[in-house]
Design an enzyme around this catalytic site. Structure first.
Site, PDB file in Angstrom:
ATOM      1  N   HIS A   3       0.949  -1.071   0.074  1.00 27.38           N
ATOM      2  CA  HIS A   3       0.098  -0.144  -0.072  1.00 27.38           C
ATOM      3  C   HIS A   3       0.959   1.145   0.018  1.00 27.38           C
ATOM      4  O   HIS A   3       2.101   1.270   0.439  1.00 27.38           O
ATOM      5  CB  HIS A   3      -0.838   0.082   1.292  1.00 27.38           C
ATOM      6  CG  HIS A   3      -1.930   0.948   1.274  1.00 27.38           C
ATOM      7  ND1 HIS A   3      -1.682   2.308   1.546  1.00 27.38           N
ATOM      8  CD2 HIS A   3      -3.518   0.762   1.038  1.00 27.38           C
ATOM      9  CE1 HIS A   3      -2.845   3.022   1.512  1.00 27.38           C
ATOM     10  NE2 HIS A   3      -3.755   2.161   1.381  1.00 27.38           N
ATOM     11  N   ASP A  18       2.390  -4.415   7.999  1.00 24.12           N
ATOM     12  CA  ASP A  18       1.246  -3.493   7.921  1.00 24.12           C
ATOM     13  C   ASP A  18       0.135  -4.720   8.115  1.00 24.12           C
ATOM     14  O   ASP A  18      -0.310  -5.478   7.109  1.00 24.12           O
ATOM     15  CB  ASP A  18       1.399  -3.029   6.482  1.00 24.12           C
ATOM     16  CG  ASP A  18      -0.025  -2.429   6.022  1.00 24.12           C
ATOM     17  OD1 ASP A  18      -0.930  -2.364   6.802  1.00 24.12           O
ATOM     18  OD2 ASP A  18      -0.075  -1.847   5.012  1.00 24.12           O
ATOM     19  N   GLN A  59      -5.100  -5.329   6.833  1.00 24.88           N
ATOM     20  CA  GLN A  59      -6.227  -6.125   6.320  1.00 24.88           C
ATOM     21  C   GLN A  59      -6.131  -7.608   7.202  1.00 24.88           C
ATOM     22  O   GLN A  59      -6.830  -8.346   6.640  1.00 24.88           O
ATOM     23  CB  GLN A  59      -5.854  -6.480   5.013  1.00 24.88           C
ATOM     24  CG  GLN A  59      -5.884  -5.101   4.047  1.00 24.88           C
ATOM     25  CD  GLN A  59      -7.411  -4.638   4.097  1.00 24.88           C
ATOM     26  OE1 GLN A  59      -8.146  -5.182   4.103  1.00 24.88           O
ATOM     27  NE2 GLN A  59      -7.477  -3.168   3.578  1.00 24.88           N
ATOM     28  N   LYS A  77     -10.960  -0.055   9.979  1.00 26.15           N
ATOM     29  CA  LYS A  77     -11.346  -1.441   9.129  1.00 26.15           C
ATOM     30  C   LYS A  77     -11.769  -2.213  10.180  1.00 26.15           C
ATOM     31  O   LYS A  77     -12.074  -3.574   9.703  1.00 26.15           O
ATOM     32  CB  LYS A  77     -10.172  -1.656   8.506  1.00 26.15           C
ATOM     33  CG  LYS A  77      -9.460  -0.682   7.344  1.00 26.15           C
ATOM     34  CD  LYS A  77      -8.181  -1.162   6.584  1.00 26.15           C
ATOM     35  CE  LYS A  77      -7.531  -0.054   5.902  1.00 26.15           C
ATOM     36  NZ  LYS A  77      -8.343   0.231   4.716  1.00 26.15           N
ATOM     37  N   CYS A  81      -4.648   2.146  -3.708  1.00 26.64           N
ATOM     38  CA  CYS A  81      -3.501   2.845  -3.073  1.00 26.64           C
ATOM     39  C   CYS A  81      -2.142   1.746  -3.288  1.00 26.64           C
ATOM     40  O   CYS A  81      -1.529   1.676  -2.506  1.00 26.64           O
ATOM     41  CB  CYS A  81      -3.649   3.016  -1.619  1.00 26.64           C
ATOM     42  SG  CYS A  81      -4.779   4.378  -1.207  1.00 26.64           S
TER      43      CYS A  81
END
Length: 420
Positions: free
Chosen positions: A128, A205, A208, A231, A374
């Site tokens: 991202h 990261d 998700q 999220k 992104c």
């Protein structure tokens, strides 16, 4: 004997999400843009409202009742975050506005203090922008060199190539846990083990992954991990950085100002202990409290149940999408149980522009994403300008997938008639 079918998870929770009762263009909303942001349950909305309506006050600074109550709720939410990702200490959790700020915190605090010309930073081609641009900036400032892990034939993190890239010049490996475009799940435990054997630090990261599966930072053994609250059923404007305690202690402050100090004199200041050293200024108090409520909500359901529900939905969505010959899905295929990838599908439909797909689906009340998500560099790597993306959460249903697929087929047929 009468068999009573157990309710699906979605049927149990959908009443908790008021927005799911909305209509778009006269049609029931079918929200399939969860990788961009999730919807918020009443428990989270009420927690945010209750703070502002019942005990709005600044934290850490007052002895009065409202301030004490706000501080307890604010810091209590930090305890919930720490437990949710299995941090070894509550001091390892730093509140940020979002994952982007958390990555920038590490880049500017640790990066500027530790990176030198010739040092290497390893990223992947599917990062991202939030986990790419800050490291580009650090490379430009310090002279460090960026190296990139490419993808396997199934569009997954190429662990074997990673092993050839890493060296004792590598100071940092920063990679996504679950790709927001490809849906692939990176082997983060193996990545950390290999990186640490070369003395490199690892940032994950987890935007998700944290909302969709059990994430254990101690089991992964990452040095830092970032996530965004919005999220995972929490409001926007709140996220967090996890960092190993000793490492955070070594890092200098990112922002200067109130809250992050111990003592201030005219010519110098001393800094507060962790985690407040990194939390300058009045924080997003209501948002942090609501993040704690979101974690309570997800935990009460059970992350294992959420993951199982999404796997079942993933298997069904891919089964239905395979019936549309014009569709090309990027990323690995799930197994028959829907495991092996995230609950999203980024796809193209021949010559039809994803923006046009999204626009016509919206006329049927179906909300999907279109664009580069992104991940422009990844789209260039895949030689595609943009994709459409449908992404699921535990409140979605098979029936919604059916409506989405039917509308998608009709949209493709419509454009086929025009282009033909």
């Amino acid at each position: 004997m009468t068999l009573i079918q157990e309710k699906t998870l979605a049927s149990k929770v959908r009443g908790d999400f008021p927005i799911l009762n909305e209509k778009v263009n006269g049609k029931p909303l079918i929200y399939l843009d969860n990788a961009a942001t999730s919807q918020k349950p009443l428990a989270v909305l009420n927690a945010w409202r209750d703070y502002y309506g019942q005990y709005n006050a600044n934290v850490h600074r007052g002895a009065h009742t409202l301030s004490a109550k706000a501080t307890d709720a604010y810091e209590g939410a930090r305890d919930k975050v720490a437990a949710f990702v299995n941090a070894a200490s509550r001091q390892e959790i730093v509140y940020t506005r979002n994952a982007t700020e958390a990555i920038n915190l590490v880049a500017y605090s640790w990066g500027l203090s530790n990176l030198q010309a010739g040092d290497e930073i390893i990223l992947s081609v599917m990062e991202h922008h939030s986990n790419l641009v800050p490291w580009q900036m650090m490379a430009q400032r310090t002279g460090a060199v960026l190296k990139f892990v490419e993808l396997t034939e199934t569009n997954e993190f190429d662990l074997e190539q990673f092993k050839t890239l890493i060296s004792h010049k590598t100071k940092l490996v920063s990679t996504v846990h679950v790709s927001n475009t490809l849906g692939c799940i990176s082997p983060v435990k193996e990545i950390c083990k290999i990186a640490h054997s070369f003395g490199a630090r690892v940032l994950i990261d987890a935007c998700q992954s944290v909302p969709h599966m059990i994430v254990d930072v101690q089991a992964i053994d990452c040095d830092w991990l970032v996530a965004s609250g919005h999220k995972m059923c929490a409001p926007t404007g709140i996220g967090f950085l996890y960092g190993k305690l000793d490492l955070l202690r070594e890092m200098p402050p990112f922002f200067g100002g109130g809250e992050m100090i111990a003592d201030v004199f005219l010519d110098y200041s001393t800094y507060a202990d962790l985690p407040h050293k990194f939390e300058a200024g009045t924080p997003a108090i209501g948002e942090a409290i609501a993040l704690g409520a979101a974690i309570d909500y997800l935990s009460n359901i059970g992350m294992d149940k959420i993951h199982a529900c999404e796997a079942e939905l993933t298997a069904y969505m891919f089964q239905q999408l395979r019936q549309i010959p014009e569709i090309k899905i990027y990323g690995p295929q799930p197994d028959s149980n829907g495991e092996g990838r995230a609950a999203l599908a980024a796809f193209t439909a021949g010559e039809i522009h994803p923006q046009d797909l999204s626009t016509l689906l919206d006329q049927e009340g179906v909300a999907i994403r279109s664009g580069h998500h992104c991940t422009q560099a990844l789209h260039r790597y895949l030689n595609v300008s943009s994709t459409a993306r449908a992404s699921l959460y535990f409140y979605n249903t098979r029936e919604e997938i059916d409506v989405f697929v039917k509308a998608l087929k009709e949209t493709i047929d419509f454009f086929g008639g025009i282009m033909g």
